[in-house]
Design an enzyme around this catalytic site. Structure first.
Site, PDB file in Angstrom:
ATOM      1  CD  GLU A   1      17.672 -48.190 -36.626  1.00 23.29           C
ATOM      2  OE1 GLU A   1      16.586 -48.062 -37.212  1.00 23.29           O
ATOM      3  OE2 GLU A   1      17.742 -48.574 -35.438  1.00 23.29           O
TER       4      GLU A   1
ATOM      5  CG  ASP B   1      10.291 -49.277 -32.523  1.00 25.25           C
ATOM      6  OD1 ASP B   1      10.100 -50.124 -33.412  1.00 25.25           O
ATOM      7  OD2 ASP B   1      11.425 -48.925 -32.161  1.00 25.25           O
TER       8      ASP B   1
ATOM      9  CG  ASP C   1       1.047 -53.198 -39.133  1.00 24.15           C
ATOM     10  OD1 ASP C   1       1.936 -52.519 -38.564  1.00 24.15           O
ATOM     11  OD2 ASP C   1       0.824 -54.385 -38.841  1.00 24.15           O
TER      12      ASP C   1
ATOM     13  CD  GLU D   1      13.558 -55.556 -43.267  1.00 22.81           C
ATOM     14  OE1 GLU D   1      14.189 -54.520 -43.004  1.00 22.81           O
ATOM     15  OE2 GLU D   1      13.900 -56.676 -42.876  1.00 22.81           O
TER      16      GLU D   1
HETATM   17  N1  SAM Z   1      11.235 -48.087 -41.170  1.00 25.82           N
HETATM   18  C1  SAM Z   1      11.583 -49.497 -41.272  1.00 25.82           C
HETATM   19  C2  SAM Z   1      10.499 -50.256 -41.975  1.00 25.82           C
HETATM   20  O1  SAM Z   1       9.398 -49.704 -42.139  1.00 25.82           O
HETATM   21  O2  SAM Z   1      10.753 -51.395 -42.397  1.00 25.82           O
HETATM   22  C3  SAM Z   1      11.904 -50.094 -39.871  1.00 25.82           C
HETATM   23  C4  SAM Z   1      10.766 -50.154 -38.914  1.00 25.82           C
HETATM   24  S1  SAM Z   1      11.262 -50.732 -37.292  1.00 25.82           S
HETATM   25  C5  SAM Z   1       9.769 -51.272 -36.589  1.00 25.82           C
HETATM   26  C6  SAM Z   1      11.518 -49.204 -36.416  1.00 25.82           C
HETATM   27  C7  SAM Z   1      12.974 -48.754 -36.406  1.00 25.82           C
HETATM   28  O3  SAM Z   1      13.048 -47.467 -35.827  1.00 25.82           O
HETATM   29  C8  SAM Z   1      13.890 -49.653 -35.596  1.00 25.82           C
HETATM   30  O4  SAM Z   1      14.997 -50.040 -36.385  1.00 25.82           O
HETATM   31  C9  SAM Z   1      14.306 -48.773 -34.413  1.00 25.82           C
HETATM   32  O5  SAM Z   1      15.606 -49.066 -33.938  1.00 25.82           O
HETATM   33  C10 SAM Z   1      14.201 -47.381 -35.006  1.00 25.82           C
HETATM   34  N2  SAM Z   1      13.944 -46.338 -33.987  1.00 25.82           N
HETATM   35  C11 SAM Z   1      12.980 -46.364 -33.037  1.00 25.82           C
HETATM   36  N3  SAM Z   1      13.045 -45.263 -32.258  1.00 25.82           N
HETATM   37  C12 SAM Z   1      14.080 -44.518 -32.739  1.00 25.82           C
HETATM   38  C13 SAM Z   1      14.654 -43.274 -32.360  1.00 25.82           C
HETATM   39  N4  SAM Z   1      14.189 -42.582 -31.303  1.00 25.82           N
HETATM   40  N5  SAM Z   1      15.698 -42.807 -33.058  1.00 25.82           N
HETATM   41  C14 SAM Z   1      16.203 -43.504 -34.111  1.00 25.82           C
HETATM   42  N6  SAM Z   1      15.694 -44.704 -34.525  1.00 25.82           N
HETATM   43  C15 SAM Z   1      14.655 -45.202 -33.843  1.00 25.82           C
END
Ligand code: SAM
Length: 212
Positions: A68, A117, A153, A193
């Site tokens: 993360e 993301d 999704d 989540e």
């Molecule tokens: N995987 C979890 C879930 O499904 O509930 C969290 C989804 S959240 C939309 C995406 C997470 O990926 C965020 O906490 C973001 O900070 C992390 N993230 C995005 N790009 C990243 C990267 N290049 N390296 C590490 N973490 C990253």
């Protein structure tokens, strides 16, 4: 993931025994760190860790590593580990773009991407975790016959992810556009989540399993 700057998060993450520092001389030494030869499964962009903590509790025979980027997000996972420690789970606070600096060739047995993301602007496509640029990084660290599982999704991101496979040299083993109504692919599914949040709104969940 909503970002708030949480005072003290950086210090707590830096001092936590559950977080391996990004620049540790760690490459090729993960089995030594866990103290066993168990397979290593990683989730990239793990958020607050719900998925990984459930997986680690269900599968003590697997070692899990959560990646993360933000301390403010990882903090919640670290707090949960303090309340309920799991000996087969560790975290790294880092940008996934640097994964080949933390893992040796073939050191990882499985990769999970969950609700990555979307980076909707075309000029940011390279930042999307299922992009060909990231697939090339995963190719370096994933065991030859290992696989990668991706759930989202976001239909636009999923269609993009499928288009990236061929140019990156990966193949789809299984694909669904409605995971929760796919009896085969949903068997044993552990909800993340974001998956709970978006499926409760009625959004279908897309998933692929890929290999090369
Ligand atoms: N995987 C979890 C879930 O499904 O509930 C969290 C989804 S959240 C939309 C995406 C997470 O990926 C965020 O906490 C973001 O900070 C992390 N993230 C995005 N790009 C990243 C990267 N290049 N390296 C590490 N973490 C990253």
């Amino acid at each position: 993931m909503r970002l708030r700057n949480i005072p003290g998060a950086d210090e707590i993450i830096a001092a936590s025994p559950y977080v391996i520092p990004e620049h540790a001389d760690q490459k090729g030494r993960w089995r030594e760190t866990f103290g066993n030869d168990q397979p290593i499964h990683i989730e990239i962009g793990m958020g607050k860790g719900k998925f990984l903590m459930t997986m680690a509790a269900q599968h003590p025979e697997i070692n899990y590593i959560g990646i993360e980027r933000y301390t403010s997000v990882l903090l919640r996972a670290v707090q949960k580990m303090e309340e309920n420690p799991l000996r087969n789970l560790l975290f790294i606070c880092m940008d996934a773009a640097d994964l080949p600096e933390m893992f040796d060739r073939g050191e990882v047995d499985r990769i999970y991407l969950n609700f990555s993301d979307p980076w909707p602007k075309d000029r940011h496509a390279r930042r999307r975790l299922p992009s060909r640029e990231f697939l090339a990084r995963y190719d370096q660290i994933l065991r030859k016959d290992g696989w990668l599982e991706f759930k989202t999704d976001n239909r636009g991101l999923f269609d993009f992810a499928l288009e990236e496979l061929e140019p990156a040299g990966w193949k789809a083993q299984q694909v669904t556009y409605d995971l929760h109504n796919d009896p085969e692919m949903s068997a044993g599914n552990v909800m993340t989540e974001y998956e709970e949040k978006f499926s409760s709104k009625g959004n279908p969940i897309c998933k692929y399993i890929i290999y090369r």
